[in-house]
Enzyme design. Structure first.
Site, PDB file in Angstrom:
ATOM      1  N   ASP A  19       0.857  -1.387  -0.125  1.00 45.74           N
ATOM      2  CA  ASP A  19       0.037  -0.033  -0.063  1.00 45.74           C
ATOM      3  C   ASP A  19       1.011   1.254  -0.039  1.00 45.74           C
ATOM      4  OD1 ASP A  19      -2.977   0.588   1.271  1.00 45.74           O
ATOM      5  OD2 ASP A  19      -1.638   2.124   1.295  1.00 45.74           O
ATOM      6  N   ASP A 117      -3.935   2.323  -5.079  1.00 44.24           N
ATOM      7  CA  ASP A 117      -2.742   2.455  -4.494  1.00 44.24           C
ATOM      8  C   ASP A 117      -2.436   1.083  -3.485  1.00 44.24           C
ATOM      9  OD1 ASP A 117      -3.914   2.945  -2.141  1.00 44.24           O
ATOM     10  OD2 ASP A 117      -2.239   4.091  -1.207  1.00 44.24           O
ATOM     11  N   GLU A 118      -3.033  -0.040  -3.896  1.00 42.18           N
ATOM     12  CA  GLU A 118      -2.693  -1.159  -3.236  1.00 42.18           C
ATOM     13  C   GLU A 118      -3.028  -2.509  -4.110  1.00 42.18           C
ATOM     14  OE1 GLU A 118      -5.528  -2.084   0.043  1.00 42.18           O
ATOM     15  OE2 GLU A 118      -6.957  -0.618  -0.745  1.00 42.18           O
TER      16      GLU A 118
HETATM   17  P1  TTP Z   1      -5.133   4.994   1.262  1.00 40.47           P
HETATM   18  O1  TTP Z   1      -4.155   4.015   0.829  1.00 40.47           O
HETATM   19  O2  TTP Z   1      -6.196   4.791   2.126  1.00 40.47           O
HETATM   20  O3  TTP Z   1      -4.333   6.462   1.957  1.00 40.47           O
HETATM   21  P2  TTP Z   1      -2.922   7.006   1.701  1.00 40.47           P
HETATM   22  O4  TTP Z   1      -2.441   6.277   0.519  1.00 40.47           O
HETATM   23  O5  TTP Z   1      -3.405   8.588   1.358  1.00 40.47           O
HETATM   24  O6  TTP Z   1      -2.416   7.211   3.188  1.00 40.47           O
HETATM   25  P3  TTP Z   1      -1.817   5.787   3.666  1.00 40.47           P
HETATM   26  O7  TTP Z   1      -0.165   6.094   3.863  1.00 40.47           O
HETATM   27  O8  TTP Z   1      -2.381   5.549   5.129  1.00 40.47           O
HETATM   28  O9  TTP Z   1      -2.129   4.345   3.013  1.00 40.47           O
HETATM   29  O10 TTP Z   1      -5.735   5.943   0.133  1.00 40.47           O
HETATM   30  C1  TTP Z   1      -5.047   5.968  -1.269  1.00 40.47           C
HETATM   31  C2  TTP Z   1      -5.426   7.268  -1.988  1.00 40.47           C
HETATM   32  O11 TTP Z   1      -6.804   7.217  -2.024  1.00 40.47           O
HETATM   33  C3  TTP Z   1      -5.049   8.634  -1.179  1.00 40.47           C
HETATM   34  O12 TTP Z   1      -3.958   9.028  -1.317  1.00 40.47           O
HETATM   35  C4  TTP Z   1      -6.175   9.195  -1.832  1.00 40.47           C
HETATM   36  C5  TTP Z   1      -7.334   8.501  -1.976  1.00 40.47           C
HETATM   37  N1  TTP Z   1      -8.520   8.561  -1.014  1.00 40.47           N
HETATM   38  C6  TTP Z   1      -9.610   9.368  -1.198  1.00 40.47           C
HETATM   39  O13 TTP Z   1      -9.576  10.045  -1.983  1.00 40.47           O
HETATM   40  N2  TTP Z   1     -10.490   9.661  -0.101  1.00 40.47           N
HETATM   41  C7  TTP Z   1     -10.498   8.763   0.859  1.00 40.47           C
HETATM   42  O14 TTP Z   1     -11.376   8.822   1.853  1.00 40.47           O
HETATM   43  C8  TTP Z   1      -9.409   7.759   0.984  1.00 40.47           C
HETATM   44  C9  TTP Z   1      -9.326   6.914   2.408  1.00 40.47           C
HETATM   45  C10 TTP Z   1      -8.531   7.765   0.020  1.00 40.47           C
HETATM   46 MG    MG Z   2      -2.138   4.350   0.780  1.00 35.92          MG
END
Ligand code: TTP
Ligand code: MG
Length: 366
Positions: A19, A117-118
């Protein structure tokens, strides 16, 4: 002396979950080195605290101020007025996602992308955990060297364990949980770490005095079923790290979708429309990057009573027109009862052009 090899047991499953860290914000920081190290908040326009949309994501520097995804942008502005507030650039994120997923996919093992992103990889072929750790380290290095971005990786015997593990030491983390350590790893964590356990489930569990995954393991599953139905049995299994979902390696996409759960349920139609527009832009960027055209748009709404409704529209021709996605999604917003608030909104594009007519397979990720 004659040494016998131990009899081969059933092959153990080893799952890796990767992720990206603060994904949208990290891509912005890569593009604009001058904002590196600053609190960066990607999302709606804060309009000096009067903005109505939500935060997409915040850099780790901004999270120190208590800013996080899905928070109203006005609250983020209140908590971090000196932050760098940026509107999203979905084309950049789709492109970066494509780069990362290509690297992950080139790691041996079955590959399943689950969001922008995962992804999961089944790396059972590694045979043991020290080798699985080496694969994870190599993947982190390849992603950092080729994209300039950091990720966090979890490795464990099931999807749920690897997913919880990837979140365990963010950012730039690596957590390997061997089967014999699953219980000790999971039990002190709060129940909210189980994917799918949100505020409502958490609050209901708290009524029973259940706060940690260990508390959840100790309770009789029948009590959970009485309270949550099937979902009760699922969370009981997940709390044990038990999860038989296989890695689904798909030939190309069947659909692409995005869902947002609001931090606070909202009855504001403007917020719903804005959120749909953001999701439409994000999905459109993925379409362009992956050379996809679709026929069906689906909008999903879940209200404050957990009632979920979806509505779809299918066109006669395949398209990738961003204006059409927006207009159709607005039209599909099911009329919701006056005063009934919405907790989740989703947008899905599906019905892609048949394989072969254009480049649509996952192996053609650019
Ligand atoms: P995530 O992997 O949940 O968050 P992240 O990558 O920003 O942070 P982390 O280091 O905790 O993994 O989500 C991936 C992308 O999806 C994030 O960068 C932006 C988008 N996203 C939204 O637009 N709205 C949301 O509510 C969430 C959770 C994510
Ligand atoms: Mg992320």
């Amino acid at each position: 002396m004659f040494l016998r090899n131990p009899a081969p047991g059933p092959a153990q499953k080893i799952i890796l979950h990767v992720d990206m860290d603060a994904f949208f914000a990290a891509v912005e920081m890569r593009e604009h080195p001058e904002i590196q190290g600053r609190p960066v908040i990607v999302g709606a326009d804060p309009k000096e605290g009067r903005g109505r949309g939500v935060v997409s994501t915040a850099s780790y520097e901004a999270r120190v101020f208590g800013v996080h995804s899905a928070m109203p942008i006005s609250k983020a502005f209140e908590r971090c007025p000196g932050g760098v507030f940026l509107r999203p650039h979905f084309d950049l994120y789709a492109q970066a996602s494509g780069e990362v997923m290509e690297i992950a996919q080139n790691t041996t093992g079955l590959f399943e992308q689950v969001s922008i992103d995962e992804a999961y990889l089944d790396i059972s072929h590694a045979g043991d955990y020290p080798e699985a750790r080496r694969i994870a380290v190599a993947l982190k290095e390849a992603i950092r060297n080729k994209t300039g971005l950091t990720c966090s990786i979890g490795v464990g015997p099931s999807k749920v364990v690897s997913k919880i593990a990837s979140d365990y030491r963010k950012p730039d983390g690596l957590t390997v949980v061997e089967p014999e350590h699953v219980e000790e790893f999971l039990s002190p964590l709060p129940v909210g770490k189980i994917p799918g356990v949100g505020k409502k489930t958490r609050e209901a569990l708290q009524q029973l005095g259940i706060r940690t995954i260990g508390d959840l393991v100790r309770i009789d599953v029948q009590e959970l079923i009485a309270l949550f139905g099937k979902w009760g049995a699922v969370i009981h299994d997940l709390a044990h790290g038990t999860d038989d979902r296989e890695i689904k390696q798909e030939e190309g996409y069947k659909s692409i979708s995005r869902e947002i759960t609001f931090e606070n349920d909202t009855g504001d139609e403007m917020v719903l429309v804005q959120t749909l527009d953001n999701m439409a832009a994000e999905l459109h960027a993925v379409l362009v990057n992956e050379h996809l055209r679709f026929r069906t748009v689906t909008v999903k709404l879940r209200d404050e009573h957990f009632q979920t409704r979806t509505r779809s529209k299918t066109f006669e021709r395949y398209t990738d027109d961003p204006v059409l996605i927006r207009e159709v999604s607005h039209g599909l917003l099911p009329a919701f009862q006056e005063g009934l608030k919405i907790r989740l909104i989703g947008l899905r594009l599906s019905g892609f052009e048949p394989k072969g007519s254009r480049q649509t397979t996952i192996s053609e990720f650019a």
